[in-house]
Structure formats: structure tokens, C-alpha cells
Design a protein around this motif. Structure first.
Motif, PDB file in Angstrom:
ATOM      1  N   VAL A  87       0.824  -1.127  -0.068  1.00 23.80           N
ATOM      2  CA  VAL A  87       0.021   0.100  -0.089  1.00 23.80           C
ATOM      3  C   VAL A  87       0.895   1.147  -0.112  1.00 23.80           C
ATOM      4  CG1 VAL A  87      -1.542   1.541   1.552  1.00 23.80           C
ATOM      5  CG2 VAL A  87      -2.105  -1.167   1.016  1.00 23.80           C
ATOM      6  N   MET A 128       0.742   4.332  -2.650  1.00 25.74           N
ATOM      7  CA  MET A 128       0.616   5.796  -2.164  1.00 25.74           C
ATOM      8  C   MET A 128       1.883   6.543  -2.512  1.00 25.74           C
ATOM      9  SD  MET A 128      -0.141   5.027   1.831  1.00 25.74           S
ATOM     10  CE  MET A 128       0.333   6.552   2.261  1.00 25.74           C
ATOM     11  N   ASN A 163      -6.851   6.452  -2.605  1.00 21.78           N
ATOM     12  CA  ASN A 163      -7.413   4.957  -2.056  1.00 21.78           C
ATOM     13  C   ASN A 163      -8.039   4.299  -3.014  1.00 21.78           C
ATOM     14  OD1 ASN A 163      -5.968   5.636   0.507  1.00 21.78           O
ATOM     15  ND2 ASN A 163      -8.083   6.552   1.441  1.00 21.78           N
ATOM     16  N   THR A 164      -8.969   4.836  -3.871  1.00 19.67           N
ATOM     17  CA  THR A 164      -9.830   3.941  -4.761  1.00 19.67           C
ATOM     18  C   THR A 164      -8.903   3.207  -5.924  1.00 19.67           C
ATOM     19  OG1 THR A 164     -10.315   6.099  -6.011  1.00 19.67           O
ATOM     20  CG2 THR A 164     -11.836   5.447  -4.382  1.00 19.67           C
ATOM     21  N   ILE A 183      -5.746   2.413  -5.206  1.00 15.27           N
ATOM     22  CA  ILE A 183      -4.946   1.347  -4.894  1.00 15.27           C
ATOM     23  C   ILE A 183      -6.012   0.359  -4.590  1.00 15.27           C
ATOM     24  CG2 ILE A 183      -3.902   0.945  -2.352  1.00 15.27           C
ATOM     25  CD1 ILE A 183      -2.861   3.634  -2.096  1.00 15.27           C
ATOM     26  N   GLY A 184      -7.069   0.667  -4.265  1.00 11.65           N
ATOM     27  CA  GLY A 184      -7.921  -0.749  -3.799  1.00 11.65           C
ATOM     28  C   GLY A 184      -8.166  -1.421  -5.211  1.00 11.65           C
ATOM     29  N   THR A 222     -12.120  -0.076  -0.638  1.00 11.10           N
ATOM     30  CA  THR A 222     -11.587   1.399  -0.215  1.00 11.10           C
ATOM     31  C   THR A 222     -11.530   1.214   1.274  1.00 11.10           C
ATOM     32  OG1 THR A 222     -12.636   2.413  -2.151  1.00 11.10           O
ATOM     33  CG2 THR A 222     -11.793   3.720  -0.566  1.00 11.10           C
ATOM     34  N   VAL A 253      -8.494  -0.468   2.251  1.00  7.16           N
ATOM     35  CA  VAL A 253      -7.210   0.478   2.042  1.00  7.16           C
ATOM     36  C   VAL A 253      -7.163   1.559   3.100  1.00  7.16           C
ATOM     37  CG1 VAL A 253      -6.250   1.953   0.160  1.00  7.16           C
ATOM     38  CG2 VAL A 253      -7.440   0.050  -0.461  1.00  7.16           C
ATOM     39  N   LYS A 254      -8.020   2.302   3.478  1.00  9.30           N
ATOM     40  CA  LYS A 254      -8.120   3.162   4.465  1.00  9.30           C
ATOM     41  C   LYS A 254      -7.594   2.922   5.707  1.00  9.30           C
ATOM     42  CE  LYS A 254     -11.910   6.249   2.543  1.00  9.30           C
ATOM     43  NZ  LYS A 254     -13.089   6.777   2.997  1.00  9.30           N
ATOM     44  N   HIS A 278      -5.381   0.147   6.104  1.00  7.76           N
ATOM     45  CA  HIS A 278      -4.081   0.203   5.754  1.00  7.76           C
ATOM     46  C   HIS A 278      -3.143   1.252   5.875  1.00  7.76           C
ATOM     47  CE1 HIS A 278      -4.283  -4.199   5.359  1.00  7.76           C
ATOM     48  NE2 HIS A 278      -4.863  -4.157   3.997  1.00  7.76           N
ATOM     49  N   VAL A 279      -3.787   2.401   5.131  1.00  6.73           N
ATOM     50  CA  VAL A 279      -3.110   3.616   5.121  1.00  6.73           C
ATOM     51  C   VAL A 279      -3.045   4.149   6.619  1.00  6.73           C
ATOM     52  CG1 VAL A 279      -3.517   6.183   4.403  1.00  6.73           C
ATOM     53  CG2 VAL A 279      -3.867   4.420   2.747  1.00  6.73           C
ATOM     54  N   ARG A 316       0.807  11.698   3.260  1.00  5.49           N
ATOM     55  CA  ARG A 316       1.127  10.826   2.195  1.00  5.49           C
ATOM     56  C   ARG A 316       2.756  11.105   1.810  1.00  5.49           C
ATOM     57  NH1 ARG A 316      -2.921   7.706  -0.769  1.00  5.49           N
ATOM     58  NH2 ARG A 316      -4.803   7.630   0.683  1.00  5.49           N
TER      59      ARG A 316
END
Length: 221
Positions: free
Chosen positions: A159, A163, A169-170, A172-173, A180, A183-184, A186-187, A199
Motif C-alpha cells: 500500500v 501511495m 485510495n480508490t 490502490i483498492g 476502499t 485500504v483506508k 492500511h493507510v 502521504r
């Protein structure tokens, strides 16, 4: 509709950015103002994205950035500069800027970059040089960055790499076949483990730790 505020003391720059961005169906430049009017304009108009000139003759762009970042509903701010080695860029990144754009950015790329900012992505000009990175993270921070990165799981490292590529995020998903919301999560974990708040900060620690040149395929599976 993505609401954008352009802040620059040069009328020609304000007009040019406004014209380019308003050609996009999903972007509206709600105002284009000189530096002295920036904070008031943000408070009154509540833009989603602010493109802020970092070097203006009558007002300090870094001070404006700090004021905007303290607002309860702080907009995403990307700084504008003429030079990719501008000494102010590193300080702006530390202060919470979501990235920076050169004023001679390809007009065809500009709407895409604004969309990336609005979606929570990172925007760093393709002309970013090692001088900018070294100005942000001192050379002796390689080992601390490696130690911080070692806290991440394989999935979190994957992830982080995406980034660092500037993906929202979308995106990355879609790339990792994750929701999403996942992913959020994980971020947030990456931010916590790396002890950062943006980021850009996370991406530059990843660069310093050598993650951006290593094989991340395992973590993406």
C-alpha cells in the motif's frame, strides 16, 4: 464537482490555471486570488483543493499554508513553484502540503493532478529531483527509515509503495483488489507505524528506506 482555489500573485498564472481547469467537466475554479486574500477566500468559499504559490513578493506562502492547515475543515493544499529545486518545497512538505506542482506543468495533466489531490492522493511533479528529497529527509536518516519501514506488514508495504506513486485510495483498492475501506485501514496503519501525518511524508520515508526500488509483488497478493 471539485472546487479549486488558485492563489498566486501573478494575474497571468491565475488566469491560465483557471482557464485550463475550467475546461474539465468535474472541476470548477471558484476563485483565483493573490496571496493576501487567500485565507479569507478559503474561509468563505470552502474549496476542496488549493493551489498555492509558495513564493510571493508581498506575503509568505508558507505562513498561508500553516494557516490553512490549522483550519477545522482544512482543504487539500498543493504548492506551486517555478523551480523543482526550490528550497521552500521541503518546508512546505513538512508543513502538510499534499505535494507540489511546477507552474509549467503540462496543461493536459493539470486536471488529472487536481483529481488526484481531491481523492487524497499525492502529487509530486515529474521533475522532482534528489535535491528535494534530500532537503526533506537528511541523509543520515536512512537507518531510522529502515527501522520504521520494518514495522509494516507485507500488505502495508505494498500500500505504501502505491501511495508513493501518487495513487488515491480508490485506485490502490482497484490495483490490489481491496475495498476502499480496507485500504483506508492500511493507510492509517502505515501513518501510525511510520509516525507521519501525510502521504508525502510516508512516501519519502519509503524512498529513504529503499522500498521504492524493491519487489513489492508478494505484498500485493
Amino acid at each position: 464537482m471539485i472546487r479549486v482555489l488558485v492563489v498566486d500573485d501573478e494575474a497571468l498564472i491565475r488566469t491560465g490555471f483557471t482557464h485550463i481547469l475550467n475546461t474539465a467537466d468535474d472541476i470548477e475554479v471558484i476563485a483565483a486570488v493573490p496571496g493576501g486574500q487567500a485565507v479569507r477566500a478559503v474561509r468563505e468559499l470552502l474549496p476542496d483543493v488549493v493551489l498555492l504559490d509558495i513564493r510571493m513578493p508581498d506575503v509568505d506562502g508558507l505562513t498561508i499554508l500553516a494557516d490553512l492547515r490549522r483550519m477545522p475543515q482544512a482543504p487539500v493544499v498543493a504548492v506551486l513553484t517555478t523551480f523543482d529545486t526550490d528550497e521552500y518545497v521541503a518546508t512546505a512538505l513538512r508543513s502538510g502540503a499534499a505535494g507540489f506542482l511546477l507552474k509549467d506543468t503540462d496543461p493536459e495533466q493539470l486536471p488529472h493532478l487536481v483529481r488526484t489531490l481531491a481523492e487524497g492522493g499525492t502529487v509530486l511533479s515529474s521533475k522532482v529531483t534528489r535535491l528535494v528529497v534530500d532537503g526533506y529527509l537528511d541523509k543520515d536518516l536512512h537507518e531510522p527509515a529502515v527501522r520504521l519501514a520494518a514495522r509494516l506488514t507485507a500488505r502495508e508495504r505494498a500500500v505504501l509503495v502505491l501511495m508513493a506513486e501518487g495513487l488515491a485510495n480508490t485506485d490502490i483498492g482497484e490495483r490490489m483488489h481491496l475495498s476502499t475501506g480496507t485500504v483506508k485501514g492500511h493507510v492509517s496503519a502505515v501513518f501510525s507505524k511510520l509516525q507521519v501525518s501525510s502521504r508525502v511524508q510516508a512516501a519519502l520515508i519509503a524512498e529513504r528506506a529503499g522500498l521504492l526500488t524493491s519487489d513489492q509483488d508478494e505484498g500485493a497478493r
